[in-house]
Each structure stands twice: as structure tokens, then as C-alpha cells.
Design a protein around this motif. Structure first.
Motif, PDB file in Angstrom:
ATOM      1  N   GLY A  69       0.595  -1.450   0.088  1.00  0.00           N
ATOM      2  CA  GLY A  69      -0.217  -0.574   0.110  1.00  0.00           C
ATOM      3  C   GLY A  69       0.763   1.391   0.002  1.00  0.00           C
ATOM      4  O   GLY A  69       0.488   2.365  -0.760  1.00  0.00           O
ATOM      5  N   LEU A  70       1.622   0.958   0.477  1.00  0.00           N
ATOM      6  CA  LEU A  70       2.866   1.973   1.120  1.00  0.00           C
ATOM      7  C   LEU A  70       3.656   2.678  -0.124  1.00  0.00           C
ATOM      8  O   LEU A  70       3.244   3.647  -1.120  1.00  0.00           O
ATOM      9  N   VAL A  71       3.336   1.470  -1.484  1.00  0.00           N
ATOM     10  CA  VAL A  71       4.099   1.843  -2.636  1.00  0.00           C
ATOM     11  C   VAL A  71       3.429   1.838  -4.214  1.00  0.00           C
ATOM     12  O   VAL A  71       3.137   3.117  -4.455  1.00  0.00           O
ATOM     13  N   LEU A  72       2.146   1.599  -3.667  1.00  0.00           N
ATOM     14  CA  LEU A  72       1.099   1.915  -5.004  1.00  0.00           C
ATOM     15  C   LEU A  72       0.793   3.341  -4.158  1.00  0.00           C
ATOM     16  O   LEU A  72      -0.065   4.384  -4.975  1.00  0.00           O
ATOM     17  N   GLY A  73       0.312   3.192  -2.901  1.00  0.00           N
ATOM     18  CA  GLY A  73       0.274   5.022  -2.583  1.00  0.00           C
ATOM     19  C   GLY A  73      -1.716   4.323  -2.434  1.00  0.00           C
ATOM     20  O   GLY A  73      -2.460   5.503  -2.045  1.00  0.00           O
ATOM     21  N   VAL A  74      -1.776   3.584  -1.595  1.00  0.00           N
ATOM     22  CA  VAL A  74      -2.990   3.708  -1.434  1.00  0.00           C
ATOM     23  C   VAL A  74      -3.472   2.620   0.078  1.00  0.00           C
ATOM     24  O   VAL A  74      -3.091   2.346   0.866  1.00  0.00           O
ATOM     25  N   PRO A  75      -4.707   2.749   0.436  1.00  0.00           N
ATOM     26  CA  PRO A  75      -5.235   2.654   1.610  1.00  0.00           C
ATOM     27  C   PRO A  75      -5.168   0.870   1.457  1.00  0.00           C
ATOM     28  O   PRO A  75      -5.301  -0.332   1.119  1.00  0.00           O
ATOM     29  N   VAL A  76      -5.227   0.676   3.203  1.00  0.00           N
ATOM     30  CA  VAL A  76      -5.392  -0.941   3.130  1.00  0.00           C
ATOM     31  C   VAL A  76      -6.083  -1.253   4.177  1.00  0.00           C
ATOM     32  O   VAL A  76      -5.952  -0.549   4.888  1.00  0.00           O
ATOM     33  N   VAL A  77      -6.640  -2.469   3.914  1.00  0.00           N
ATOM     34  CA  VAL A  77      -8.007  -2.881   4.914  1.00  0.00           C
ATOM     35  C   VAL A  77      -8.383  -4.049   5.246  1.00  0.00           C
ATOM     36  O   VAL A  77      -7.851  -4.515   4.639  1.00  0.00           O
ATOM     37  N   PHE A  78      -8.230  -4.050   6.859  1.00  0.00           N
ATOM     38  CA  PHE A  78      -8.337  -5.194   7.009  1.00  0.00           C
ATOM     39  C   PHE A  78      -9.240  -6.356   7.514  1.00  0.00           C
ATOM     40  O   PHE A  78     -10.135  -5.255   8.603  1.00  0.00           O
ATOM     41  N   ALA A  79     -10.333  -7.516   6.464  1.00  0.00           N
ATOM     42  CA  ALA A  79     -11.140  -7.654   7.240  1.00  0.00           C
ATOM     43  C   ALA A  79     -10.715  -8.801   8.988  1.00  0.00           C
ATOM     44  O   ALA A  79      -9.473  -9.211   9.355  1.00  0.00           O
ATOM     45  N   ARG A  80     -11.951  -8.147   9.570  1.00  0.00           N
ATOM     46  CA  ARG A  80     -11.461  -8.085  11.078  1.00  0.00           C
ATOM     47  C   ARG A  80     -12.480  -9.655  11.074  1.00  0.00           C
ATOM     48  O   ARG A  80     -12.970 -10.141   9.912  1.00  0.00           O
ATOM     49  N   LYS A  81     -11.159 -10.778  12.172  1.00  0.00           N
ATOM     50  CA  LYS A  81     -12.205 -12.101  12.518  1.00  0.00           C
ATOM     51  C   LYS A  81     -12.991 -11.964  13.231  1.00  0.00           C
ATOM     52  O   LYS A  81     -13.458 -12.724  13.659  1.00  0.00           O
ATOM     53  N   ARG A  82     -13.288 -10.708  13.971  1.00  0.00           N
ATOM     54  CA  ARG A  82     -14.289 -11.007  14.854  1.00  0.00           C
ATOM     55  C   ARG A  82     -14.893  -9.165  14.978  1.00  0.00           C
ATOM     56  O   ARG A  82     -14.402  -8.299  15.047  1.00  0.00           O
ATOM     57  N   LYS A  83     -15.833  -9.384  15.126  1.00  0.00           N
ATOM     58  CA  LYS A  83     -17.028  -8.296  14.719  1.00  0.00           C
ATOM     59  C   LYS A  83     -16.607  -6.922  16.202  1.00  0.00           C
ATOM     60  O   LYS A  83     -16.271  -7.613  17.280  1.00  0.00           O
ATOM     61  N   SER A  84     -16.124  -6.008  15.715  1.00  0.00           N
ATOM     62  CA  SER A  84     -15.382  -4.885  16.407  1.00  0.00           C
ATOM     63  C   SER A  84     -17.079  -3.919  17.694  1.00  0.00           C
ATOM     64  O   SER A  84     -18.054  -4.831  16.906  1.00  0.00           O
ATOM     65  N   LEU A  85     -16.997  -4.170  18.760  1.00  0.00           N
ATOM     66  CA  LEU A  85     -17.925  -3.598  19.830  1.00  0.00           C
ATOM     67  C   LEU A  85     -18.964  -2.270  19.138  1.00  0.00           C
ATOM     68  O   LEU A  85     -19.760  -2.122  19.235  1.00  0.00           O
ATOM     69  N   THR A  86     -18.300  -1.312  18.384  1.00  0.00           N
ATOM     70  CA  THR A  86     -18.152  -0.707  17.963  1.00  0.00           C
ATOM     71  C   THR A  86     -19.367  -0.253  16.924  1.00  0.00           C
ATOM     72  O   THR A  86     -19.230   0.645  15.973  1.00  0.00           O
ATOM     73  N   LEU A  87     -18.348  -1.373  15.987  1.00  0.00           N
ATOM     74  CA  LEU A  87     -19.548  -2.027  14.773  1.00  0.00           C
ATOM     75  C   LEU A  87     -20.639  -3.147  14.484  1.00  0.00           C
ATOM     76  O   LEU A  87     -19.564  -3.626  14.009  1.00  0.00           O
ATOM     77  N   VAL A  88     -21.030  -2.632  14.597  1.00  0.00           N
ATOM     78  CA  VAL A  88     -22.226  -3.684  14.262  1.00  0.00           C
ATOM     79  C   VAL A  88     -23.439  -4.505  13.173  1.00  0.00           C
ATOM     80  O   VAL A  88     -23.311  -5.125  12.878  1.00  0.00           O
ATOM     81  N   ASP A  89     -23.320  -3.326  12.990  1.00  0.00           N
ATOM     82  CA  ASP A  89     -24.330  -2.845  11.865  1.00  0.00           C
ATOM     83  C   ASP A  89     -23.383  -2.670  10.479  1.00  0.00           C
ATOM     84  O   ASP A  89     -22.149  -2.667  10.753  1.00  0.00           O
ATOM     85  N   HIS A  90     -23.583  -2.574   9.260  1.00  0.00           N
ATOM     86  CA  HIS A  90     -23.313  -1.575   8.593  1.00  0.00           C
ATOM     87  C   HIS A  90     -22.361  -2.267   7.935  1.00  0.00           C
ATOM     88  O   HIS A  90     -20.322  -1.877   8.154  1.00  0.00           O
ATOM     89  N   LEU A  91     -21.782  -4.067   7.683  1.00  0.00           N
ATOM     90  CA  LEU A  91     -20.968  -5.036   7.708  1.00  0.00           C
ATOM     91  C   LEU A  91     -21.090  -5.412   6.608  1.00  0.00           C
ATOM     92  O   LEU A  91     -22.334  -6.466   5.834  1.00  0.00           O
ATOM     93  N   TYR A  92     -20.218  -6.075   5.238  1.00  0.00           N
ATOM     94  CA  TYR A  92     -20.274  -6.820   4.825  1.00  0.00           C
ATOM     95  C   TYR A  92     -18.801  -8.896   5.785  1.00  0.00           C
ATOM     96  O   TYR A  92     -18.386  -8.057   5.907  1.00  0.00           O
ATOM     97  N   THR A  93     -20.130  -9.646   5.273  1.00  0.00           N
ATOM     98  CA  THR A  93     -19.535 -10.663   5.963  1.00  0.00           C
ATOM     99  C   THR A  93     -19.315 -11.753   5.292  1.00  0.00           C
ATOM    100  O   THR A  93     -20.511 -12.249   4.161  1.00  0.00           O
ATOM    101  N   ALA A  94     -18.398 -12.681   5.404  1.00  0.00           N
ATOM    102  CA  ALA A  94     -18.425 -13.824   4.380  1.00  0.00           C
ATOM    103  C   ALA A  94     -17.511 -15.203   6.047  1.00  0.00           C
ATOM    104  O   ALA A  94     -17.062 -14.957   6.625  1.00  0.00           O
ATOM    105  N   SER A  95     -18.017 -16.081   5.841  1.00  0.00           N
ATOM    106  CA  SER A  95     -17.918 -17.121   6.433  1.00  0.00           C
ATOM    107  C   SER A  95     -16.254 -17.930   5.650  1.00  0.00           C
ATOM    108  O   SER A  95     -16.128 -17.942   4.888  1.00  0.00           O
ATOM    109  N   VAL A  96     -15.394 -18.216   6.481  1.00  0.00           N
ATOM    110  CA  VAL A  96     -13.888 -18.166   6.413  1.00  0.00           C
ATOM    111  C   VAL A  96     -13.463 -20.172   7.361  1.00  0.00           C
ATOM    112  O   VAL A  96     -13.427 -19.264   7.803  1.00  0.00           O
TER     113      VAL A  96
END
Ligand code: 5GP
Length: 194
Positions: A69-96
Motif C-alpha cells: 500500500g505504501l508503494v502503490l499509494g493506496v489505503p489498506v483495509v483488513f477484514a476482521r475475524k471478530r466483530k468490533s463492538l463499535t461496529l455491529v451493523d453496516h458490515l459486509y460479512t463472509a465465512s472463512v
């Protein structure tokens, strides 16, 4: 990528015919100069794709993704394995289903950080059966964003994930492809398959 392959040979521990441990430079302790070289390699391979965002999975995908991301100059988003307490809705979710842990996790990402207009590069540390990559692809699809490809640090070519994803017409770039871990020895596939 020769630097990565020599590091695997030098520091990797073959735990079984199926599993390679690389916690001296990728999965626990992290080697920053190696991560930088990995980031540069991913950026070089995908620079023509108009990438606007990198998507990875916590935690081991974050270091190589950050460097790319640093070299390409773009943001990095990481999918979370546990849902954050502050983020309960408004999520895309998949099973892995995790190959190494033998458990299934819900992975999720906020709808704020994946948009229809995005062209996404997916990065992960390992590709084995392809479940993690499929989950990340699912998140991108839910956001109706475009997938530029999948960048993998270490692909185990003897497991079916790489072939399955390439068969879907998705570009997969793996920096080291392992042909076999039999007899405690790491053997690489010599030519990178794209
Ligand atoms: P997949 O979903 O492709 O079956 O497996 C990929 C995920 O499982 C990666 O995110 C990685 O965390 C883990 N993984 C799979 N195989 C290995 C391995 O041989 N060694 C390590 N350290 N992790 C692995």
C-alpha cells in the motif's frame, strides 16, 4: 522471488507434509526489510491495474499489505475475524474456514471502506485451500467493487486453492510457490504460474 525463497529455506520449519511455519519473519516476528521487498514486488506486478485499495485479513496479511500500500499509494483495509463492538451493523460479512486452526470464522469489513468505485487488490500471507481468499473475494463482490487480483506471499501449490481461484479467471500472483513439503524439505515450483 529469490529473496523470499532463500528466507523460507533458511528459516522456515516444515511442521508436516501440509504445513510450513514461518513465524521468524511473517507470522509472529516480522522482518521489515523483507516485507518492504515483498511490498515492492506486489506493487510492481499489479501497478498497471488501477488499484485503489488493498484488502487483507488480520493479522498476518497486514504487514505485506502495508508495504504494498505504501508503494502503490493506496489505503489498506483488513477484514476482521471478530466483530468490533463499535461496529455491529453496516458490515459486509463472509465465512472463512481456517486450514491451520480447523475452525470457521466470520470475517467482516465496514461498508465505509469498500465501495463500488474501488479496484481492489487482495493480499494474504498463505494460499492453501483458498478459503481465506474466497472469503475476501466475497466481501469485494458484496461491495460490487472490482477485483484486480490476488497477491499471495507463499502459495502451497500442492493444495487446491490456487487452481480453484485461477480457474475463476482471477489473476493470482504468488511470490513463492511450494511444490512439496515432503520429508521435511521445501521444494519450490520453479516458474511462477499466473
Ligand atoms: P486457505 O484459506 O487458503 O486454506 O488458507 C490460508 C490461510 O491459512 C492463510 O491466511 C494462513 O493464515 C493459513 N495457512 C494455511 N496454510 C498455512 C501454512 O502452511 N502455514 C501457515 N503459517 N499458515 C497457513
Amino acid at each position: 522471488m529469490e529473496l523470499l525463497k532463500s528466507k523460507i529455506v533458511q528459516d522456515g520449519k516444515v511442521l508436516s507434509d501440509q504445513v510450513l511455519k514461518v513465524d521468524t519473519f511473517l507470522n509472529h516476528q516480522i522482518d521489515p526489510p523483507l516485507m518492504q521487498a515483498i511490498g515492492e514486488e506486489f506493487a510492481m506486478r499489479f501497478k498497471e491495474e488501477g488499484i485503489t485499495k488493498i484488502l487483507t485479513l488480520e493479522s498476518s496479511g497486514i504487514a505485506p499489505s502495508m508495504m504494498a500500500g505504501l508503494v502503490l499509494g493506496v489505503p489498506v483495509v483488513f477484514a476482521r475475524k471478530r466483530k468490533s463492538l463499535t461496529l455491529v451493523d453496516h458490515l459486509y460479512t463472509a465465512s472463512v474456514h481456517s486450514f491451520t486452526k480447523g475452525e470457521t470464522n466470520e470475517v467482516s469489513v465496514s461498508k465505509d471502506f469498500l465501495k463500488k468505485e474501488d479496484t481492489v487488490l487482495i493480499i494474504d500471507d498463505f494460499l492453501a485451500n483458498g478459503q481465506a481468499a474466497l472469503g475476501l473475494l466475497d466481501l469485494v463482490e458484496q461491495a460490487e467493487a472490482k477485483v484486480a487480483g490476488v497477491g499471495i506471499v507463499i502459495e502451497k501449490g500442492f493444495q487446491p486453492g490456487g487452481e480453484m481461484i485461477r480457474k475463476q479467471g482471477i489473476r493470482v500472483e504468488s511470490l513463492a510457490i511450494i511444490a512439496s513439503l515432503e520429508n521435511g524439505e521445501v521444494k519450490f515450483v520453479e516458474e511462477a504460474v499466473t
